[in-house]
Design a protein around this motif. Structure first.
Motif, PDB file in Angstrom:
ATOM      1  N   TYR A  16       0.822  -1.212   0.000  1.00 50.50           N
ATOM      2  CA  TYR A  16       0.000   0.000   0.000  1.00 50.50           C
ATOM      3  C   TYR A  16       0.862   1.270   0.000  1.00 50.50           C
ATOM      4  N   LEU A  17       2.052   1.193  -0.574  1.00 51.66           N
ATOM      5  CA  LEU A  17       2.915   2.364  -0.672  1.00 51.66           C
ATOM      6  C   LEU A  17       2.161   3.507  -1.345  1.00 51.66           C
ATOM      7  N   PHE A  18       2.262   4.702  -0.771  1.00 45.90           N
ATOM      8  CA  PHE A  18       1.481   5.837  -1.259  1.00 45.90           C
ATOM      9  C   PHE A  18       1.850   6.158  -2.707  1.00 45.90           C
ATOM     10  N   PRO A  19       0.866   6.481  -3.544  1.00 45.95           N
ATOM     11  CA  PRO A  19       1.137   6.725  -4.964  1.00 45.95           C
ATOM     12  C   PRO A  19       2.091   7.903  -5.210  1.00 45.95           C
ATOM     13  N   ARG A  20       3.024   7.687  -6.122  1.00 48.15           N
ATOM     14  CA  ARG A  20       3.848   8.739  -6.726  1.00 48.15           C
ATOM     15  C   ARG A  20       4.056   8.337  -8.182  1.00 48.15           C
ATOM     16  N   PRO A  21       3.024   8.471  -9.006  1.00 48.92           N
ATOM     17  CA  PRO A  21       3.105   7.959 -10.384  1.00 48.92           C
ATOM     18  C   PRO A  21       4.192   8.645 -11.182  1.00 48.92           C
ATOM     19  N   ASP A  22       4.751   7.888 -12.130  1.00 49.68           N
ATOM     20  CA  ASP A  22       5.877   8.410 -12.906  1.00 49.68           C
ATOM     21  C   ASP A  22       5.471   8.886 -14.298  1.00 49.68           C
ATOM     22  N   THR A  23       4.233   8.644 -14.703  1.00 46.93           N
ATOM     23  CA  THR A  23       3.774   8.917 -16.068  1.00 46.93           C
ATOM     24  C   THR A  23       2.263   9.051 -16.043  1.00 46.93           C
ATOM     25  N   TYR A  24       1.676   9.442 -17.173  1.00 48.73           N
ATOM     26  CA  TYR A  24       0.224   9.357 -17.298  1.00 48.73           C
ATOM     27  C   TYR A  24      -0.221   7.903 -17.131  1.00 48.73           C
ATOM     28  N   TYR A  25       0.557   6.983 -17.666  1.00 51.32           N
ATOM     29  CA  TYR A  25       0.277   5.560 -17.493  1.00 51.32           C
ATOM     30  C   TYR A  25       0.216   5.209 -16.008  1.00 51.32           C
ATOM     31  N   GLY A  26       1.197   5.707 -15.241  1.00 51.29           N
ATOM     32  CA  GLY A  26       1.192   5.470 -13.803  1.00 51.29           C
ATOM     33  C   GLY A  26      -0.014   6.091 -13.127  1.00 51.29           C
ATOM     34  N   VAL A  27      -0.405   7.284 -13.567  1.00 52.28           N
ATOM     35  CA  VAL A  27      -1.614   7.916 -13.031  1.00 52.28           C
ATOM     36  C   VAL A  27      -2.826   7.022 -13.265  1.00 52.28           C
ATOM     37  N   SER A  28      -2.886   6.391 -14.429  1.00 54.17           N
ATOM     38  CA  SER A  28      -4.031   5.526 -14.719  1.00 54.17           C
ATOM     39  C   SER A  28      -4.083   4.334 -13.780  1.00 54.17           C
ATOM     40  N   LYS A  29      -2.921   3.870 -13.335  1.00 55.25           N
ATOM     41  CA  LYS A  29      -2.904   2.755 -12.389  1.00 55.25           C
ATOM     42  C   LYS A  29      -3.356   3.211 -11.001  1.00 55.25           C
ATOM     43  N   VAL A  30      -2.983   4.423 -10.620  1.00 58.75           N
ATOM     44  CA  VAL A  30      -3.498   4.987  -9.363  1.00 58.75           C
ATOM     45  C   VAL A  30      -5.018   5.104  -9.439  1.00 58.75           C
ATOM     46  N   ALA A  31      -5.528   5.607 -10.573  1.00 55.76           N
ATOM     47  CA  ALA A  31      -6.971   5.725 -10.755  1.00 55.76           C
ATOM     48  C   ALA A  31      -7.635   4.355 -10.717  1.00 55.76           C
ATOM     49  N   LYS A  32      -6.994   3.356 -11.301  1.00 57.16           N
ATOM     50  CA  LYS A  32      -7.551   1.998 -11.290  1.00 57.16           C
ATOM     51  C   LYS A  32      -7.671   1.486  -9.860  1.00 57.16           C
ATOM     52  N   GLU A  33      -6.628   1.694  -9.053  1.00 48.96           N
ATOM     53  CA  GLU A  33      -6.685   1.275  -7.657  1.00 48.96           C
ATOM     54  C   GLU A  33      -7.791   2.018  -6.911  1.00 48.96           C
TER      55      GLU A  33
END
Length: 266
Positions: A123-140
Motif C-alpha cells: 500500500y505504498l502511497f502513490p507517486r506515479p511516474d507517467t500518465y500511465y502510472g496515473v491511470s494505475k493509481v486511478a484503477k486502484e
C-alpha cells in the motif's frame, strides 16, 4: 466458473491463459484484437470502453481479470479514455452483472517516483511516474470505490516485470515469473475484501514486500537470481545510483517521457 480476461491478446494475458486453465473453468478472452480460443476458452472481440459490449461480455461471468489497456506511456487523452474510463466501464459492467470478484492489473509505475528501499511496504502511497502510472493509481482508486460502495472483492496487482525470463539487471529485482503471476492471480480471485499487492516473485534482490501477497494466499516459487550470472556477464554489475535502480519506476521517470516529447512523437 467463468472468468472474463480483458486484454487477453497482450503479453501477460498470453502467458496466463495456459496457466489459468482448469477443469470446470471457462476463460472468456476479450480484446480489441481477435483471439483464437482453445479448449475451455471463449473469445470476444470488443473495445473495453464500449459499455454495451462490456455489459454483453459480463453475461454469466463469475470473476474478472482486468489486464486491458495501454501497457506503456501514451498521450493523456489516450490514457484517459482507455485506461481510466475503460476501467470504469469494466467495473460498472461487473457491478451490474453481480460479479463478486475483480482482479485489476496495476503497476509499480503507480509509485514510480518513490525511491528504492530494501523492502517497499504494501500500500505504498502513490507517486506515479507517467500518465500511465496515473491511470494505475486511478484503477486502484476505482477498485477501492467499488469495494466500499458495492461490496465487490477487488485485488490490485502492482505488477513489476512479467516476462518468461528477466531481460535486464533491473528485472533481477522486479521480475514476476509467469508461473508466479498465475499463482498470484489464483490467490487474488479467491481473496475477499480490498487489497493492493506487489506483483513480484521471491527474488533474492527484490525491492518489494511480499507480506500482503502471502496474506491472501500467494506463495511465490521463483527467483530471478538464477539468471543473475548471465545478465551480469552481459550488462555488468548494477549501479544503485542509475535511474533504473534508484527509483521504483526506473526509466519511466526519465525526461524522454515528458509531455512535450510524447506530443512530438505522436
Amino acid at each position: 466458473m467463468r472468468i472474463l480476461m480483458t486484454g487477453a491478446a497482450g503479453g501477460v494475458g498470453t502467458l496466463l491463459r495456459p496457466r489459468l486453465a482448469r477443469d470446470g473453468r471457462v476463460l472468456r478472452l476479450l480484446d480489441i484484437t481477435a483471439v483464437d480460443p482453445g479448449p475451455g476458452e471463449e473469445a470476444v472481440t470488443a473495445d473495453l470502453t464500449d459499455p454495451a459490449a462490456m455489459d454483453a461480455a459480463m453475461d454469466g461471468v463469475d470473476a474478472v481479470l482486468h489486464l486491458g489497456g495501454h501497457s506503456v506511456e501514451q498521450p493523456w487523452q489516450d490514457i484517459l479514455e482507455v485506461n481510466i474510463n475503460g476501467t470504469h466501464v469494466v467495473l460498472e459492467a461487473a457491478r451490474k452483472a453481480g460479479v463478486g470478484h475483480v482482479v485489476l492489473a496495476s503497476s509499480n509505475h503507480a509509485v514510480g517516483f518513490q525511491p528504492r528501499v530494501d523492502e517497499a511496504p504494501d500500500y505504498l502511497f502513490p507517486r506515479p511516474d507517467t500518465y500511465y502510472g496515473v491511470s494505475k493509481v486511478a484503477k486502484e482508486a476505482l477498485g477501492s470505490l467499488y469495494h466500499d460502495r458495492y461490496g465487490m472483492a477487488v485485488t490490485c496487482l502492482r505488477i513489476g516485470s512479467c516476462f518468461a525470463r528477466p531481460k535486464d539487471l533491473r528485472m533481477l529485482s522486479t521480475w514476476l515469473s509467469p508461473d508466479d503471476c498465475a499463482r498470484l492471480v489464483e490467490a487474488s480471485l479467491a481473496a475477499d475484501g480490498y487489497h493492493v499487492v506487489w506483483g513480484v516473485s521471491a527474488n533474492t534482490r527484490g525491492w518489494w514486500s511480499l507480506k500482503e501477497g502471502r496474506a491472501i494466499g500467494y506463495e511465490p516459487q521463483d527467483d530471478a537470481e538464477v539468471y543473475a550470472g548471465e545478465l551480469i556477464a552481459e550488462f555488468g554489475e548494477p549501479d544503485p545510483a542509475a535511474i533504473d535502480h534508484a527509483l521504483l519506476g526506473g526509466r519511466f521517470c526519465g525526461p524522454q517521457l515528458d509531455a512535450d516529447n510524447l506530443t512530438r512523437e505522436r
